[in-house]
Motif scaffolding. Structure first.
Motif, short mmCIF file in Angstrom:
data_model
loop_
_atom_site.label_atom_id
_atom_site.label_comp_id
_atom_site.label_asym_id
_atom_site.label_seq_id
_atom_site.Cartn_x
_atom_site.Cartn_y
_atom_site.Cartn_z
N GLN A 28 44.60 42.59 42.56
CA GLN A 28 43.53 41.73 43.08
C GLN A 28 42.88 42.33 44.33
O GLN A 28 41.66 42.25 44.51
CB GLN A 28 44.07 40.33 43.37
CG GLN A 28 44.61 39.60 42.16
CD GLN A 28 46.06 39.90 41.87
OE1 GLN A 28 46.65 40.84 42.42
NE2 GLN A 28 46.66 39.09 41.02
N PHE A 67 40.83 45.42 43.33
CA PHE A 67 39.57 45.06 42.66
C PHE A 67 38.56 44.48 43.66
O PHE A 67 37.39 44.87 43.66
CB PHE A 67 39.84 44.04 41.54
CG PHE A 67 38.69 43.90 40.60
CD1 PHE A 67 38.59 44.70 39.47
CD2 PHE A 67 37.68 42.98 40.84
CE1 PHE A 67 37.51 44.60 38.62
CE2 PHE A 67 36.60 42.86 39.99
CZ PHE A 67 36.51 43.67 38.86
N SER A 68 39.01 43.56 44.49
CA SER A 68 38.10 42.93 45.44
C SER A 68 37.54 43.95 46.43
O SER A 68 36.35 43.90 46.77
CB SER A 68 38.81 41.81 46.20
OG SER A 68 39.17 40.76 45.31
N MET A 71 38.28 49.46 41.13
CA MET A 71 38.28 48.39 40.12
C MET A 71 38.99 48.83 38.85
O MET A 71 39.78 48.08 38.27
CB MET A 71 36.84 47.96 39.82
CG MET A 71 36.20 47.13 40.91
SD MET A 71 34.56 46.52 40.44
CE MET A 71 33.52 47.75 41.21
N VAL A 89 42.52 47.19 37.05
CA VAL A 89 42.72 46.69 35.68
C VAL A 89 43.67 47.59 34.91
O VAL A 89 44.32 47.15 33.96
CB VAL A 89 41.39 46.51 34.93
CG1 VAL A 89 40.51 45.48 35.63
CG2 VAL A 89 40.63 47.83 34.80
N MET A 112 44.54 40.97 34.49
CA MET A 112 43.44 40.63 35.38
C MET A 112 42.17 40.34 34.61
O MET A 112 41.36 39.51 35.00
CB MET A 112 43.17 41.80 36.35
CG MET A 112 43.95 41.73 37.63
SD MET A 112 43.17 42.76 38.87
CE MET A 112 41.66 41.88 39.17
N LEU A 113 41.97 41.05 33.50
CA LEU A 113 40.75 40.88 32.72
C LEU A 113 40.65 39.48 32.15
O LEU A 113 39.55 38.98 31.91
CB LEU A 113 40.71 41.92 31.60
CG LEU A 113 40.56 43.37 32.07
CD1 LEU A 113 40.82 44.33 30.93
CD2 LEU A 113 39.19 43.61 32.68
N TYR A 139 40.80 36.57 35.64
CA TYR A 139 39.63 36.43 36.50
C TYR A 139 38.37 36.62 35.66
O TYR A 139 38.14 37.69 35.09
CB TYR A 139 39.69 37.44 37.66
CG TYR A 139 40.90 37.23 38.52
CD1 TYR A 139 40.90 36.27 39.52
CD2 TYR A 139 42.07 37.95 38.29
CE1 TYR A 139 42.02 36.05 40.31
CE2 TYR A 139 43.21 37.74 39.07
CZ TYR A 139 43.18 36.78 40.07
OH TYR A 139 44.30 36.56 40.83
N THR A 154 35.82 39.74 36.15
CA THR A 154 36.32 41.11 36.28
C THR A 154 35.43 42.08 35.50
O THR A 154 35.02 43.13 36.01
CB THR A 154 37.77 41.20 35.79
OG1 THR A 154 38.56 40.23 36.46
CG2 THR A 154 38.35 42.58 36.05
N TYR A 155 35.13 41.72 34.25
CA TYR A 155 34.26 42.58 33.44
C TYR A 155 32.90 42.75 34.11
O TYR A 155 32.32 43.84 34.08
CB TYR A 155 34.06 41.96 32.05
CG TYR A 155 35.30 41.87 31.21
CD1 TYR A 155 35.80 42.98 30.53
CD2 TYR A 155 35.98 40.66 31.06
CE1 TYR A 155 36.93 42.90 29.74
CE2 TYR A 155 37.12 40.57 30.27
CZ TYR A 155 37.59 41.68 29.61
OH TYR A 155 38.71 41.60 28.84
#
Length: 660
Positions: free
Chosen positions: A342, A345-346, A365, A369, A375-376, A379, A382-383
């Motif tokens: 997380q 990615f953020s 990112m 994943v 995560m996909l 959240y 995400t994509y």
């Protein structure tokens, strides 16, 4: 001949491993991870020949001698301690001292470290009173049960007596502990057929359903346990389920209910970091940002090593546009756990979207994943984040690939739909391979939600030369032309293909029209001598819709507020053509025809001027433009032409004067 010597460190390591393995109960079994990233062994607890699913990790350290008489002192890397923090099972630290032929043990979970500091290594003092040679493994087993119960929010785990429970129960808990929740759900449900009021099983089932996003079933089962028992832990579980369901599915009422439950826990005990954390999460989703930051900070004061709290605090700073603070929080989370998906990615999203470091952001990112495929699904956007970064890097194929993956899961999500629409609109002309997919997508979206931009794109891609099919599609998918025929469009000399630009902002135009009804102009044309046709109002509506949308479109091209008035004036000047279909009857007495001519010549330009003022005012408001800077003005030349064209069109209908 020289023979190879075995290094003393290898001998010491072998000796310490043998010592530890010899002390582990014969019934239990020990796994050695394929890669040693801070965990030397995973010990699996077995009771009465039943594999329980309970386990603990082991970190072994060896030394030849120990100077300290009370402690065995070992050193651990910060990255290793960060790994320990991420593990569900507790970590068992073992220090073997060769000279003493003894090993000493301690639970990592009971030690305190600040992993956000700049230290690269930490010293651990393991008390020599904890001799491995004298260990009682029964309390160890119970301790592991308690840790699993606390971390998995099921109090009943602590009280499981493996000597007394059935094989089916053992299997259910084994799959639960190994986080294979689909299988644990199956076994828990079967167990409830025999004992529908087994509180521990109901809690385990609710938690399994919660972890697999089956929120309705999870709430139903945790409510059953609350009715049967009503412990604080069960209420905490319910609050967690409500919060997650509300956040994932955008249900504000559930987030509010969860917030209130978390607040009750804080009112009773504000020394638990997890209570502040849960409460802060709900506050941040409800946009109470100051309060959320306050409780995240209290949480981190109590537990500075809680990487997820650092990450979520960073997310609040993203919302408040304090991006330096945001990145600082992500970096602290990643110091504690460098692989926290997380946070990776953020941080990647912010680097790409805010700092335009698109390659670096995208790399983070994709790493996130790659580390955690869940995560996909967990959240929703995400994509989208990945697709957006690829678009910025002008990699259209990958951007399309990722947005399509998002639409596979969220086929009606407006964020994904709009992103793909814009991606295709902006790129199909230069990329022939996109045309077929663009046409399929826009036809799908038109059928899905009668999307006006999709209709515009379809008409643009098809480039229909015959104007009547364009007219028919507009008539089918908009509220314009309900009573109007294509012959009337031709009679008014309107280019229907040029006018399709009205579809780009037709949704905004409809909002405008709801507050500025076109029929408010009817008082200017009321007469006992004629009845204004519906076709007139619809064709006028079409012309007005085009001027409104075209003005917004032109403004977005160069952000010059002057273009708004210029575009509206240019489009509205042709509105006089609608007079051709104002009323069907032209067989008037000359005296009546003169009265009609005078009224239309006077009132029709007033209608257009009123519409001009309404459109410029509304568009300025929608776009946030200062009205004092953009005073709507029209030239005397434009006004004269409007009057002249009104007169000419009326004369064509009434034939009062010769054409010349």
């Amino acid at each position: 001949m020289n023979k190879p010597n075995r290094h003393n460190n290898h001998i010491l390591e072998t000796e310490s491993n043998k010592f530890f393995n010899f002390k582990v109960p014969n019934e239990w079994y020990v796994d050695k991870p394929e890669h040693d990233y801070g965990v030397d062994y995973v010990v699996n607890i077995v009771t009465n020949n039943h594999v329980t699913g309970l386990s603990f990790s082991v970190q072994m350290k060896s030394k030849i001698k120990e100077k300290n008489s009370n402690f065995a002192v070992i050193s651990l890397k910060r990255s290793t301690l960060g790994l320990f923090n991420t593990k569900l099972e507790p970590v068992f630290l073992v220090a073997y001292v060769q000279e003493e032929k003894e090993a000493y043990w301690s639970w990592y979970n009971e030690l305190e470290f600040d992993l956000t500091s700049s230290q690269k290594t930490y010293t651990v003092n393991i008390p020599k009173t904890n001799k491995l040679s004298q260990i009682d493994w029964n309390p160890i087993s119970k301790y592991v049960q308690e840790i699993f119960g606390v971390k998995m929010l099921v109090e009943g785990i602590k009280n499981l007596e493996y000597d007394e429970i059935s094989n089916s129960q053992i299997l259910a808990w084994k799959y639960y502990f190994s986080q294979d929740y689909e299988k644990s759900i199956f076994y828990f449900k079967n167990l409830l057929k025999e004992k529908p009021n087994d509180i521990a099983v109901l809690e385990g089932l609710a938690q399994s359903q919660y972890k697999t996003f089956h929120y309705k079933e999870a709430i139903n089962n945790i409510n059953k346990t609350i009715n049967l028992s009503g412990t604080p832990n069960q209420h905490l579980t319910k609050a967690c389920i409500l919060a997650e369901d509300g956040m994932q599915n955008g249900i504000k009422g559930k987030i509010i209910e969860a917030k209130n439950l978390f607040k009750e826990f804080l009112n009773k005990d504000n020394t638990q970091f997890i209570f502040h954390y849960n409460y802060a999460n709900t506050l941040s989703r409800l946009r109470y940002t100051k309060e959320a930051i306050y409780h995240f900070e209290l949480c981190l004061k109590l537990n500075p090593n809680f990487e997820q709290a650092w990450k979520n605090l960073g997310q609040v700073y993203f919302d408040t546009k304090e991006h330096e603070k945001e990145l600082s929080c992500y970096n602290k989370a990643l110091i504690i756990n460098p692989l926290l998906p997380q946070a990776l990615f953020s941080k990647g999203v912010t680097l790409s979207r805010i700092y335009n470091k698109d390659e670096e952001g995208l790399s983070l990112m994709l790493k996130a994943v790659g580390n955690d495929e869940n995560m996909l699904l967990e959240y929703q956007y995400t994509y989208f984040g990945i697709a957006y970064a690829y678009q910025k890097l002008e990699n259209i194929k990958e951007a399309l690939n990722w947005v399509n993956k998002g639409l596979d899961h969220y086929s009606e999500d407006k964020v994904y739909l709009d992103f793909k629409s814009n991606l295709l609109i902006n790129n199909w002309k230069e990329n022939e391979w996109l045309i077929d997919e663009a046409l399929r997508f826009f036809e799908f979206r038109l059928e899905l939600e009668n999307d006006y931009k999709s209709l515009y794109s379809i008409l643009l891609i098809k480039q229909l030369k015959d104007k009547e099919p364009i007219f028919n599609l507009i008539k089918k998918h908009t509220s314009i032309f309900r009573e109007t025929s294509f012959e009337s469009i031709k009679a008014c000399d309107l280019d229907i293909s040029d006018g399709i630009i009205f579809l780009l902002h037709y949704d905004k135009y409809l909002d405008f029209r709801n507050s500025h009804s076109i029929y408010r102009y009817s008082m200017h044309l009321i007469s006992e001598l004629y009845l204004v046709s519906t076709e007139f109002w619809e064709i006028l509506d079409f012309i007005f819709a085009k001027s409104f949308s075209n003005a917004i479109t032109q403004y977005f091209k160069d952000t010059d507020f002057n273009v708004i008035t210029e575009t509206i004036l240019e489009d509205l000047i042709i509105s006089t053509r609608s007079i051709k279909v104002m009323f069907p009857n032209t067989d008037f007495l000359q005296e009546d025809a003169i009265k009609i001519m005078a009224q239309i010549y006077s009132e029709f330009p007033t209608i257009i001027i009123r519409e001009f003022g309404a459109q410029t005012g509304t568009i300025n408001s929608v776009l946030g433009i200062d009205k004092t800077v953009t005073k709507p003005e029209f030239s005397e030349e434009w006004f004269e032409k409007l009057n002249e064209d009104s007169f000419i069109e009326m004369n064509k209908k009434l034939k009062l004067l010769k054409d010349n």
